[in-house]
Design a protein around this motif. Structure first.
Motif, PDB file in Angstrom:
ATOM      1  N   THR A 137       0.859  -1.176   0.000  1.00 29.63           N
ATOM      2  CA  THR A 137       0.000   0.000   0.000  1.00 29.63           C
ATOM      3  C   THR A 137       0.892   1.222   0.000  1.00 29.63           C
ATOM      4  OG1 THR A 137      -1.996   0.970   0.998  1.00 29.63           O
ATOM      5  CG2 THR A 137      -0.243   0.300   2.512  1.00 29.63           C
ATOM      6  N   ALA A 138       0.370   2.353  -0.532  1.00 28.13           N
ATOM      7  CA  ALA A 138       1.248   3.487  -0.855  1.00 28.13           C
ATOM      8  C   ALA A 138       2.413   2.900  -1.668  1.00 28.13           C
ATOM      9  CB  ALA A 138       1.676   4.219   0.403  1.00 28.13           C
ATOM     10  N   SER A 139       3.656   3.278  -1.347  1.00 30.25           N
ATOM     11  CA  SER A 139       4.785   2.615  -2.013  1.00 30.25           C
ATOM     12  C   SER A 139       5.583   1.789  -1.014  1.00 30.25           C
ATOM     13  CB  SER A 139       5.684   3.635  -2.716  1.00 30.25           C
ATOM     14  OG  SER A 139       5.135   4.008  -3.966  1.00 30.25           O
ATOM     15  N   LEU A 140       4.862   1.216  -0.061  1.00 27.99           N
ATOM     16  CA  LEU A 140       5.463   0.287   0.889  1.00 27.99           C
ATOM     17  C   LEU A 140       5.322  -1.115   0.303  1.00 27.99           C
ATOM     18  CD1 LEU A 140       3.901   1.809   4.138  1.00 27.99           C
ATOM     19  CD2 LEU A 140       6.142   2.325   3.120  1.00 27.99           C
ATOM     20  N   PHE A 141       6.321  -1.499  -0.489  1.00 27.15           N
ATOM     21  CA  PHE A 141       6.309  -2.776  -1.203  1.00 27.15           C
ATOM     22  C   PHE A 141       7.052  -3.852  -0.418  1.00 27.15           C
ATOM     23  CE2 PHE A 141       5.438   0.087  -4.688  1.00 27.15           C
ATOM     24  CZ  PHE A 141       4.682  -0.662  -5.584  1.00 27.15           C
ATOM     25  N   PRO A 142       6.539  -5.067  -0.396  1.00 26.54           N
ATOM     26  CA  PRO A 142       7.335  -6.164   0.154  1.00 26.54           C
ATOM     27  C   PRO A 142       8.671  -6.245  -0.590  1.00 26.54           C
ATOM     28  CG  PRO A 142       5.092  -6.901  -0.314  1.00 26.54           C
ATOM     29  CD  PRO A 142       5.235  -5.532  -0.925  1.00 26.54           C
ATOM     30  N   GLY A 143       9.745  -6.344   0.156  1.00 28.29           N
ATOM     31  CA  GLY A 143      11.050  -6.449  -0.466  1.00 28.29           C
ATOM     32  C   GLY A 143      11.675  -5.120  -0.855  1.00 28.29           C
ATOM     33  N   LEU A 158       8.372  11.387   4.908  1.00 33.50           N
ATOM     34  CA  LEU A 158       8.502  10.849   3.560  1.00 33.50           C
ATOM     35  C   LEU A 158       9.792  10.063   3.439  1.00 33.50           C
ATOM     36  CD1 LEU A 158       7.554  13.969   1.387  1.00 33.50           C
ATOM     37  CD2 LEU A 158       6.144  11.942   1.743  1.00 33.50           C
ATOM     38  N   MET A 159       9.751   9.019   2.609  1.00 33.07           N
ATOM     39  CA  MET A 159      10.964   8.293   2.284  1.00 33.07           C
ATOM     40  C   MET A 159      10.971   7.938   0.809  1.00 33.07           C
ATOM     41  SD  MET A 159      11.754   5.694   5.460  1.00 33.07           S
ATOM     42  CE  MET A 159      13.050   4.933   4.460  1.00 33.07           C
ATOM     43  N   ALA A 160      12.156   7.769   0.279  1.00 40.18           N
ATOM     44  CA  ALA A 160      12.338   7.253  -1.079  1.00 40.18           C
ATOM     45  C   ALA A 160      12.586   5.753  -0.973  1.00 40.18           C
ATOM     46  CB  ALA A 160      13.516   7.939  -1.752  1.00 40.18           C
ATOM     47  N   LEU A 173       4.581   8.393   1.714  1.00 37.28           N
ATOM     48  CA  LEU A 173       4.315   8.607   3.129  1.00 37.28           C
ATOM     49  C   LEU A 173       4.670   7.325   3.861  1.00 37.28           C
ATOM     50  CD1 LEU A 173       0.801  10.355   2.942  1.00 37.28           C
ATOM     51  CD2 LEU A 173       3.018  11.463   3.291  1.00 37.28           C
ATOM     52  N   THR A 174       5.210   7.454   5.048  1.00 37.36           N
ATOM     53  CA  THR A 174       5.655   6.283   5.800  1.00 37.36           C
ATOM     54  C   THR A 174       4.549   5.761   6.717  1.00 37.36           C
ATOM     55  OG1 THR A 174       6.556   7.711   7.510  1.00 37.36           O
ATOM     56  CG2 THR A 174       8.070   7.021   5.736  1.00 37.36           C
ATOM     57  N   ALA A 175       4.785   4.591   7.285  1.00 39.19           N
ATOM     58  CA  ALA A 175       3.768   3.927   8.091  1.00 39.19           C
ATOM     59  C   ALA A 175       3.248   4.789   9.245  1.00 39.19           C
ATOM     60  CB  ALA A 175       4.306   2.597   8.605  1.00 39.19           C
ATOM     61  N   PRO A 176       4.099   5.441  10.037  1.00 41.31           N
ATOM     62  CA  PRO A 176       3.533   6.217  11.150  1.00 41.31           C
ATOM     63  C   PRO A 176       2.646   7.367  10.703  1.00 41.31           C
ATOM     64  CG  PRO A 176       5.922   6.508  11.014  1.00 41.31           C
ATOM     65  CD  PRO A 176       5.573   5.382  10.112  1.00 41.31           C
ATOM     66  N   VAL A 177       2.920   7.959   9.548  1.00 41.86           N
ATOM     67  CA  VAL A 177       2.069   9.030   9.028  1.00 41.86           C
ATOM     68  C   VAL A 177       0.716   8.458   8.613  1.00 41.86           C
ATOM     69  CG1 VAL A 177       1.813  10.762   7.222  1.00 41.86           C
ATOM     70  CG2 VAL A 177       4.039  10.407   8.299  1.00 41.86           C
ATOM     71  N   LEU A 178       0.729   7.312   7.945  1.00 41.42           N
ATOM     72  CA  LEU A 178      -0.520   6.663   7.531  1.00 41.42           C
ATOM     73  C   LEU A 178      -1.325   6.221   8.755  1.00 41.42           C
ATOM     74  CD1 LEU A 178       0.838   4.439   4.604  1.00 41.42           C
ATOM     75  CD2 LEU A 178      -0.196   6.713   4.433  1.00 41.42           C
TER      76      LEU A 178
END
Length: 223
Positions: A137-143, A158-160, A173-178
């Motif tokens: 979800t968002a751009s938090l991809f497995p791997g 934010l992270m790249a 957006l990172t997990a704590p923001v979400l």
């Protein structure tokens, strides 16, 4: 996870748009401002189409993407382009779109400046997310190369991230923001994604990143 199912996609899109509009309206009446965070991709397009015509105080709504591919807005891969075309129009043309892209060779070069733009609009009032069949979800991809850091409670705004499945480098957006969003909605369609979100409920976020927000989310599904 609160799973809401609908008899068809059209009803789901209309119902979800109405729910989001109502929640934004509550924040606008109480605080005089609201932040809406939305995904890219084509699935939420009908929700955007309906929202863009809703009578809200859009001038006091900040819209920020969940994530963005590191491509200019002229690219047909740009989430920003899609949101401008489908949401930031009609009555919603008055909303303020907070950028997640700026001209640079790599997203890392612009993280600080883009984070400074997002920070005043946090926490998110209403968060709409999508999810892939891989449970990203968002751009938090497995791997993804920095997934552990992006899932950490100490993650920056934010992270790249880079992942094989992502194609271009992403900014997200990172997990704590979400997780800090007041209202969290996840929009999915089809049997494969329903099976994936149900599977994610029993997996750790590292394997199923959507798990990071699932406990406090309403999942909206139609075949």
């Amino acid at each position: 996870m609160n799973l809401q199912t609908y008899p068809d996609r059209e009803m789901m899109m209309l119902s979800l748009a109405d729910k989001i509009a109502g929640q934004l309206g509550e924040f606008l009446r109480r605080d005089g401002k609201a932040t809406l965070s939305v995904p890219g991709g084509t699935t939420p397009g009908p929700v955007f189409d309906t929202l863009s015509g809703v009578d809200l105080d859009w001038a006091n709504v900040a819209v920020v993407l969940n994530d963005e591919r590191w491509v200019p807005e002229s690219s047909d891969r740009s989430n920003t382009r899609l949101v401008r075309e489908r949401l930031i129009r009609g009555r919603a043309a008055q909303a303020r779109l907070i950028p997640l892209y700026a001209p640079a060779d790599a997203p890392e070069e612009m993280l600080e400046a883009l984070s400074d733009g997002v920070r005043p609009h946090l926490p998110i009032s209403v968060l709409l997310l999508g999810m892939g069949t891989d449970m990203h979800t968002a751009s938090l991809f497995p791997g993804a190369d920095k997934l552990d850091e992006a899932l950490s409670p100490q993650a920056p705004i934010l992270m790249a991230l880079r992942a094989e499945a992502a194609g271009e480098p992403r900014i997200t957006l990172t997990a704590p923001v979400l997780q800090a969003a007041y209202n969290i909605h996840i929009l999915i369609t089809g049997a494969e994604k329903r099976a994936a979100v149900e599977r994610a409920a029993s997996l750790p976020p590292k394997d199923a990143p959507v798990r990071a927000v699932l406990d406090n989310a309403t999942v909206h599904w139609a075949e």
